[in-house]
Design an enzyme around this catalytic site. Structure first.
Site, PDB file in Angstrom:
ATOM      1  N   ASP A 260       0.836  -1.205   0.000  1.00  0.00           N
ATOM      2  CA  ASP A 260       0.000   0.000   0.000  1.00  0.00           C
ATOM      3  C   ASP A 260       0.871   1.256   0.000  1.00  0.00           C
ATOM      4  O   ASP A 260       1.672   1.460   0.917  1.00  0.00           O
ATOM      5  CB  ASP A 260      -0.886  -0.079   1.263  1.00  0.00           C
ATOM      6  CG  ASP A 260      -2.036   0.889   1.239  1.00  0.00           C
ATOM      7  OD1 ASP A 260      -2.047   1.777   0.376  1.00  0.00           O
ATOM      8  OD2 ASP A 260      -2.916   0.757   2.111  1.00  0.00           O
ATOM      9  N   ASP A 320     -10.448   4.175  -1.464  1.00  0.00           N
ATOM     10  CA  ASP A 320     -11.043   3.161  -0.581  1.00  0.00           C
ATOM     11  C   ASP A 320     -12.560   3.098  -0.711  1.00  0.00           C
ATOM     12  O   ASP A 320     -13.238   4.117  -0.724  1.00  0.00           O
ATOM     13  CB  ASP A 320     -10.717   3.488   0.885  1.00  0.00           C
ATOM     14  CG  ASP A 320      -9.277   3.186   1.216  1.00  0.00           C
ATOM     15  OD1 ASP A 320      -8.480   2.979   0.281  1.00  0.00           O
ATOM     16  OD2 ASP A 320      -8.949   3.158   2.415  1.00  0.00           O
TER      17      ASP A 320
HETATM   18  C1  GLA Z   1      -5.462   2.133   2.795  1.00  0.00           C
HETATM   19  C2  GLA Z   1      -5.956   1.016   1.875  1.00  0.00           C
HETATM   20  C3  GLA Z   1      -7.003   0.206   2.602  1.00  0.00           C
HETATM   21  C4  GLA Z   1      -6.420  -0.370   3.881  1.00  0.00           C
HETATM   22  C5  GLA Z   1      -5.866   0.749   4.747  1.00  0.00           C
HETATM   23  C6  GLA Z   1      -5.104   0.213   5.951  1.00  0.00           C
HETATM   24  O1  GLA Z   1      -6.451   3.062   3.076  1.00  0.00           O
HETATM   25  O2  GLA Z   1      -6.460   1.549   0.686  1.00  0.00           O
HETATM   26  O3  GLA Z   1      -7.470  -0.837   1.766  1.00  0.00           O
HETATM   27  O4  GLA Z   1      -5.411  -1.285   3.553  1.00  0.00           O
HETATM   28  O5  GLA Z   1      -4.984   1.580   4.020  1.00  0.00           O
HETATM   29  O6  GLA Z   1      -4.518   1.227   6.689  1.00  0.00           O
END
Ligand code: GLA
Length: 498
Positions: A260, A320
């Site tokens: 990520d 997200d």
């Molecule tokens: C980001 C990602 C999410 C999750 C969070 C965890 O927002 O896009 O899918 O993994 O981090 O902190």
């Protein structure tokens, strides 16, 4: 040397400087928040810095030893800091909301005067490698299916949750339906040891033992990191430890890594996305263990054009998702524009499923599952499998819908816009059948009439409704049906003999 403040000096400028809150996360790890303050009499300006992001103080006052600060966290969510300067220390109560609708949560802090500010600003970027094509790992020839901890458990994921989920995925029949990967998202990480090896925090006492447990159920296990020094949740990332971390994951027996971008975005430029992701892609291949590589960069940098080159098996195409119709709708319906980039081993990832998390109706969850299946998206359930309704399980395990997602021909869907916010998607399957999805995005139930020629099909005689599992008799050149608000009627038309 401790600085002793006299009341007079403090009243004018004594707050000026950097103050650090070193917060105990309750799992043996700590996270730092910096108050970078400038005091001018009763005015306090400056910023609150966490994860290298500075948020400007929008209201800041200091009167008779009392401090009050307000910062906007996101949208209308405000964080406040209230307290007293006592000698060299600030004694503070921090109030913050997780979302606009939630009550404040409070934490009490006692922080010593002036910090060096180490760790407040991002480090310099690491040199990025020359671009080349990382070898294809040969994994996930159909979209990966499984479960991920984030959407429901977020920071509450533990070893026990993962074991229980593995038990439940078997007991509920989800494993038999194809859900195989049990993926731990953010917040498993601890610090690093003296050799730089990543350690787990208290929530995960034995990663190898956990992986063995999940494997003993003929399931696979995944975990999560970031190319930056910090993950999105502020935990330890892989910055400068990419090769070492890939070896650690392989040594523990992990099968899947979600990587990520997070704090890397405050160090590297977006044009560095490809080489930075390539570095971990190559490290995973070199680890000697087959590990699915999931890129999480929110759809930035046209990732679908280079994801396969860095060894990526899937890549996030959006920000997200959240468990609301508006979020799922705005993500799901626009994915068709890049649907052609999905191919065996390389998948667009419009984010994990919210089915069963409670924020949408069952009709909306059917729309969610239908869209993801038509798009050949990864099917990673994100709910609490231990407390799941029959309706949720039925949506997640509908074999006919899963078969669309997993269809090996990977034909891409086509869309026809009808009146209002009604759209029809069609997709051909390997066996020559065609699936037709009539989506009603309007806020009321709606009678929909679709003429077969309008969507490029010749009049079929029969179909199966895949959500009701009923056979549908058809006649004439069109089909009329009422589609529930935000819902879908999903038909499978058998291959017609010509
Ligand atoms: C980001 C990602 C999410 C999750 C969070 C965890 O927002 O896009 O899918 O993994 O981090 O902190």
């Amino acid at each position: 040397m401790a600085v002793v403040l006299t009341w007079g000096a403090a009243a004018q400028t004594g707050l000026t400087g950097i103050w650090k809150i070193h917060s105990d996360m309750g799992d043996g790890t700590f996270q730092d928040v910096f108050l970078n303050l400038k005091q001018n009499g009763s005015d306090v300006t400056g910023s609150i810095v966490r994860d290298y992001s500075a948020r400007e103080i929008k209201t800041g006052t200091f009167n008779k030893g009392k401090i009050h600060l307000e910062v906007n966290l996101w949208r209308e969510v405000v964080e406040t800091y209230d307290g007293m300067l006592k000698g060299d220390e600030l004694v503070l109560t921090v109030a913050r909301k997780k979302s606009a609708n939630e009550p404040n949560s409070f934490s009490h802090q006692r922080i010593a005067k002036h910090d060096s500010g180490e760790g407040m600003n991002p480090p310099a970027p690491l040199p990025v490698p020359e671009l080349y094509d990382v070898a294809d790992n040969g994994l996930v020839r159909t979209p990966p299916m499984g479960w991920n901890s984030w959407n429901h458990f977020a920071g509450r994921v533990t070893d026990a949750v993962v074991r229980k989920t593995a038990d439940q995925i078997v007991a509920t029949g989800m494993k038999d339906a194809g859900y195989i990967y049990i993926n731990i998202d953010d917040t498993w990480q601890g610090a690093r040891d003296a050799q730089g090896n990543i350690l787990t925090n208290k929530k995960f006492p034995d990663m190898k033992g956990l992986a063995d447990y999940v494997h003993s159920k003929s399931l696979k296990i995944g975990l999560y990191s970031s190319p930056g020094p910090m993950t999105c949740g502020g935990y330890e990332g892989s910055f400068g430890h990419e090769v070492q971390d890939a070896k650690t994951y392989a040594g523990w027996g992990f099968d899947y890594l979600k990587y990520d971008w997070c704090s890397a975005g405050r160090i590297y430029k977006n044009s560095d996305l490809q080489p930075v992701y390539q570095k971990m892609g190559a490290a995973l291949v070199d680890s000697g263990r087959p590990i699915v590589y999931s890129l999480c960069e929110y759809g930035d940098g046209d990732v679908w054009k280079w994801g396969p080159k860095v060894g990526g098996n899937l890549w996030r195409t959006t920000g997200d998702i959240s468990d609301r119709w508006e979020s799922m709708e705005s993500i799901g319906f626009k994915q068709i524009e890049i649907a052609q980039y999905a191919e065996p081993g390389h998948w667009n990832d419009p984010d994990m499923l919210e089915v069963g998390n409670g924020g949408m109706s069952n009709e909306e969850y059917q729309t969610h599952m239908t869209l993801w299946a038509l798009l050949s998206a990864p099917l990673l359930a994100g709910n609490d499998l231990e407390h799941m309704s029959k309706a949720t399980l039925a949506i997640l395990t509908n074999r006919d819908v899963i078969a669309i997602d997993q269809d090996r021909a990977v034909h891409h869907p086509k869309k026809t816009q009808l009146d209002g916010k009604v759209e029809v998607w069609t997709r051909e399957l390997e066996d020559g059948a065609t699936v037709v999805a009539l989506f009603n995005r309007e806020d009321t139930n709606k009678p929909v009439k679709v003429t077969w020629s309008q969507i490029g099909l010749s009049a079929p005689a029969a179909a199966k409704n895949l959500w009701t599992q009923q056979d549908v008799k058809l006649s004439g050149d069109s089909y009329t049906v009422t589609v529930p608000k935000h819902g879908v009627v999903l038909l499978r038309l058998a291959k017609m003999s010509s």
